[in-house]
Design a protein around this motif. Structure first.
Motif, PDB file in Angstrom:
ATOM      1  N   ALA A  11      -8.485 -59.958  12.330  1.00 44.31           N
ATOM      2  CA  ALA A  11      -8.360 -58.864  11.799  1.00 44.31           C
ATOM      3  C   ALA A  11      -9.358 -57.794  11.809  1.00 44.31           C
ATOM      4  CB  ALA A  11      -7.936 -58.690  11.252  1.00 44.31           C
ATOM      5  N   GLU A  12     -11.037 -58.109  11.196  1.00 48.91           N
ATOM      6  CA  GLU A  12     -12.270 -56.934  11.166  1.00 48.91           C
ATOM      7  C   GLU A  12     -12.869 -57.311  12.851  1.00 48.91           C
ATOM      8  OE1 GLU A  12     -16.625 -57.495   9.173  1.00 48.91           O
ATOM      9  OE2 GLU A  12     -14.900 -59.347   9.611  1.00 48.91           O
ATOM     10  N   HIS A  13     -13.042 -57.593  14.510  1.00 49.79           N
ATOM     11  CA  HIS A  13     -12.998 -57.531  15.294  1.00 49.79           C
ATOM     12  C   HIS A  13     -12.139 -56.317  15.354  1.00 49.79           C
ATOM     13  CE1 HIS A  13     -14.127 -58.541  19.477  1.00 49.79           C
ATOM     14  NE2 HIS A  13     -14.565 -57.781  19.232  1.00 49.79           N
TER      15      HIS A  13
ATOM     16  N   LEU B 149      -2.356 -53.496  11.804  1.00 51.15           N
ATOM     17  CA  LEU B 149      -3.454 -52.909  12.807  1.00 51.15           C
ATOM     18  C   LEU B 149      -2.114 -51.126  12.549  1.00 51.15           C
ATOM     19  CD1 LEU B 149      -4.229 -54.031  15.679  1.00 51.15           C
ATOM     20  CD2 LEU B 149      -5.976 -53.288  13.656  1.00 51.15           C
ATOM     21  N   TRP B 150      -1.078 -51.488  12.143  1.00 57.36           N
ATOM     22  CA  TRP B 150       0.660 -50.405  11.589  1.00 57.36           C
ATOM     23  C   TRP B 150      -0.203 -50.123  10.674  1.00 57.36           C
ATOM     24  CZ3 TRP B 150       3.359 -49.411  15.650  1.00 57.36           C
ATOM     25  CH2 TRP B 150       3.684 -50.639  16.586  1.00 57.36           C
ATOM     26  N   ASP B 151      -0.746 -50.639   9.542  1.00 59.24           N
ATOM     27  CA  ASP B 151      -1.105 -50.401   8.221  1.00 59.24           C
ATOM     28  C   ASP B 151      -2.359 -49.660   8.711  1.00 59.24           C
ATOM     29  OD1 ASP B 151       1.015 -50.456   6.945  1.00 59.24           O
ATOM     30  OD2 ASP B 151       0.090 -52.721   6.189  1.00 59.24           O
ATOM     31  N   PHE B 152      -3.612 -50.264   8.803  1.00 59.75           N
ATOM     32  CA  PHE B 152      -4.520 -49.355  10.002  1.00 59.75           C
ATOM     33  C   PHE B 152      -4.925 -47.749  10.384  1.00 59.75           C
ATOM     34  CE2 PHE B 152      -8.542 -49.189  12.516  1.00 59.75           C
ATOM     35  CZ  PHE B 152      -9.046 -49.387  11.873  1.00 59.75           C
TER      36      PHE B 152
ATOM     37  N   LYS C 173      -7.113 -46.702  23.242  1.00 55.76           N
ATOM     38  CA  LYS C 173      -5.743 -47.943  23.184  1.00 55.76           C
ATOM     39  C   LYS C 173      -6.474 -48.854  22.441  1.00 55.76           C
ATOM     40  CE  LYS C 173      -2.846 -46.702  26.983  1.00 55.76           C
ATOM     41  NZ  LYS C 173      -4.004 -46.288  28.187  1.00 55.76           N
ATOM     42  N   LEU C 174      -5.996 -49.749  21.121  1.00 58.19           N
ATOM     43  CA  LEU C 174      -6.669 -50.389  20.073  1.00 58.19           C
ATOM     44  C   LEU C 174      -5.684 -52.027  21.144  1.00 58.19           C
ATOM     45  CD1 LEU C 174      -7.386 -51.041  16.752  1.00 58.19           C
ATOM     46  CD2 LEU C 174      -6.640 -52.510  18.834  1.00 58.19           C
ATOM     47  N   PRO C 175      -6.507 -52.767  21.783  1.00 59.65           N
ATOM     48  CA  PRO C 175      -5.471 -54.014  22.560  1.00 59.65           C
ATOM     49  C   PRO C 175      -6.278 -55.294  21.683  1.00 59.65           C
ATOM     50  CG  PRO C 175      -7.922 -54.094  23.161  1.00 59.65           C
ATOM     51  CD  PRO C 175      -7.675 -52.897  22.523  1.00 59.65           C
ATOM     52  N   ALA C 176      -4.908 -55.118  20.790  1.00 54.18           N
ATOM     53  CA  ALA C 176      -5.198 -56.633  19.800  1.00 54.18           C
ATOM     54  C   ALA C 176      -5.264 -58.204  20.333  1.00 54.18           C
ATOM     55  CB  ALA C 176      -4.228 -56.985  18.990  1.00 54.18           C
TER      56      ALA C 176
ATOM     57  N   MET D 128     -13.082 -51.777  16.539  1.00 50.54           N
ATOM     58  CA  MET D 128     -12.359 -51.916  18.280  1.00 50.54           C
ATOM     59  C   MET D 128     -12.266 -50.042  17.992  1.00 50.54           C
ATOM     60  SD  MET D 128     -10.378 -53.583  20.217  1.00 50.54           S
ATOM     61  CE  MET D 128     -10.947 -55.657  20.312  1.00 50.54           C
ATOM     62  N   PHE D 129     -11.824 -49.535  16.768  1.00 50.10           N
ATOM     63  CA  PHE D 129     -11.435 -47.836  16.270  1.00 50.10           C
ATOM     64  C   PHE D 129     -12.399 -46.467  16.549  1.00 50.10           C
ATOM     65  CE2 PHE D 129     -10.812 -44.201  13.893  1.00 50.10           C
ATOM     66  CZ  PHE D 129      -9.569 -44.092  14.672  1.00 50.10           C
ATOM     67  N   ASP D 130     -13.557 -47.927  15.729  1.00 55.08           N
ATOM     68  CA  ASP D 130     -14.592 -46.846  15.165  1.00 55.08           C
ATOM     69  C   ASP D 130     -15.430 -47.187  16.870  1.00 55.08           C
ATOM     70  OD1 ASP D 130     -13.974 -46.334  12.852  1.00 55.08           O
ATOM     71  OD2 ASP D 130     -15.166 -47.661  12.247  1.00 55.08           O
TER      72      ASP D 130
END
Length: 373
Positions: free
Chosen positions: A90-92, A130-133, A81-84, A96-98
């Motif tokens: 946004a860059e940070h 993050l949805w589009d990402f 999971k990705l915690p915004a 997190m994904f990578d």
């Protein structure tokens, strides 16, 4: 309640792992983790759930060491999971994904989630795009199934799904105590997903361990109905009996716990109507125990000048009072109050003036400060 022919699969939540130092959540004991993973995999289960923030950022690393480096990639399923709300910008957030891919040591995620949406937390995921990402990462093949987790009510869940019907699944907090809860709204949230044809992943089926530490007056109802059955069986079979469930997650940290939960979900059968009645009796008995009579109407929250999360604090007090579970009460308080802790109260009394239940909220908040802060 409709049931499937067999129970949903058990999932391994990598958030309460064995530690070398109880005071350091990053001191994960990998040797013990390997033992737990082996028991889980030998039982025929394959779903592992992690998150960027679990164990101080070390959960995904532990997953790589205990699972990915020891088993073929096609033999297991990984969700993270990705915690915004942990990101600086946004860059940070996107980085997190990578980082999660590297930490897990894999090329793609079977399931990828935006982590812990609801009310004040939801806008950050929009703000950072993050949805589009995640849609882009799915198109690239780095995400197989995309969804989100949410700790909020059905109204907030519907708002997210109305804005983002493209998700493949949703992760929900569901257990038999919260099934009819006016705060958690497990049943209604589940129904929202079913109305939209969305499968769910279930978290908190044992409510952080609370449902295996029930007061005797409640536990005896279950023990009488099925002598010798572990209390965890009632909790896991309740959630595992629900249709359209991808996995029922359990945060396990001992060999005995993994073996017991795996046996329940592997060999158990869906609850019968009579067993559902037993659970209803246990739920009613728990609700009858002394506690704060909060109905989660949130009138107090709307009028609080300091933004104190009064309803969540009352819920934590009830976990402490009714369940006798200080650990879970503290965990609920820490996780869900954010910047609206009880100590922010200025004792203006605005909350008490609008409370339909006439709760002495200010004194309850004072008690919460002493207990949880």
């Amino acid at each position: 309640m409709e049931t499937a022919g067999k129970l949903a699969p058990l999932g391994f939540g990598f958030m309460r792992l064995p530690l070398k130092d109880a005071d350091d959540p990053t001191s994960i004991d990998i040797d013990k983790c390997c033992e737990l993973v082996d028991i889980f995999m030998d039982a025929g289960f394959t779903y592992f759930d992690s998150a960027r923030g679990y164990h101080g950022g070390k959960s995904e690393w532990a997953l790589r060491k205990a699972l990915v480096e020891r088993y073929p990639r096609d033999s297991f399923t990984i969700a993270t999971k990705l915690p915004a709300w942990l990101a600086e910008n946004a860059e940070h957030a996107r980085a997190m994904f990578d980082k999660s891919l590297r930490e897990c040591g894999i090329d793609y995620f079977d399931y990828y989630l935006l982590h812990n949406l609801g009310e004040s937390l939801t806008p950050g995921f929009e703000e950072y795009g993050l949805w589009d990402f995640c849609a882009e990462k799915k198109a690239e093949g780095k995400i197989k199934k995309f969804g989100f987790s949410i700790h909020d009510n059905a109204e907030e869940l519907e708002k997210v799904l109305d804005a983002h019907p493209e998700v493949d699944f949703v992760q929900l907090q569901i257990n038999y105590i919260d099934w009819e809860s006016p705060i958690i709204q497990s049943r209604r949230c589940y129904e929202v997903c079913q109305e939209r044809g969305l499968p769910v992943v279930i978290m908190e089926p044992v409510k952080g361990g609370t449902l295996v530490k029930l007061p005797d007056s409640v536990a005896d109802i279950l023990r009488t109905a099925e002598p010798g059955a572990p209390l965890a069986s009632w909790a896991l079979r309740f959630t595992g009996s629900l249709p359209n469930v991808i996995a029922v997650l359990s945060g396990m940290n001992t060999p005995e716990m993994v073996a017991e939960n795996a046996a329940i979900m592997r060999d158990g059968v869906p609850l019968t109507p009579a067993e559902h009645e037993v659970i209803e009796a246990a739920r009613d008995a728990l609700a009858a125990l002394p506690g704060v009579p909060c109905t989660d109407c949130r009138y107090c929250v709307k009028g609080c000048p300091e933004g104190v999360h009064i309803n969540t604090i009352m819920q934590s007090l009830n976990i402490y009072d009714q369940m006798g579970d200080a650990y879970r009460a503290q965990e609920n308080y820490n996780w869900n109050t954010g910047d609206g802790k009880a100590s922010a109260c200025i004792q203006c009394g605005a909350c008490e003036s609008v409370c339909p239940q006439h709760i002495e909220i200010v004194s309850q908040l004072e008690r919460a400060v002493k207990l949880f802060e």
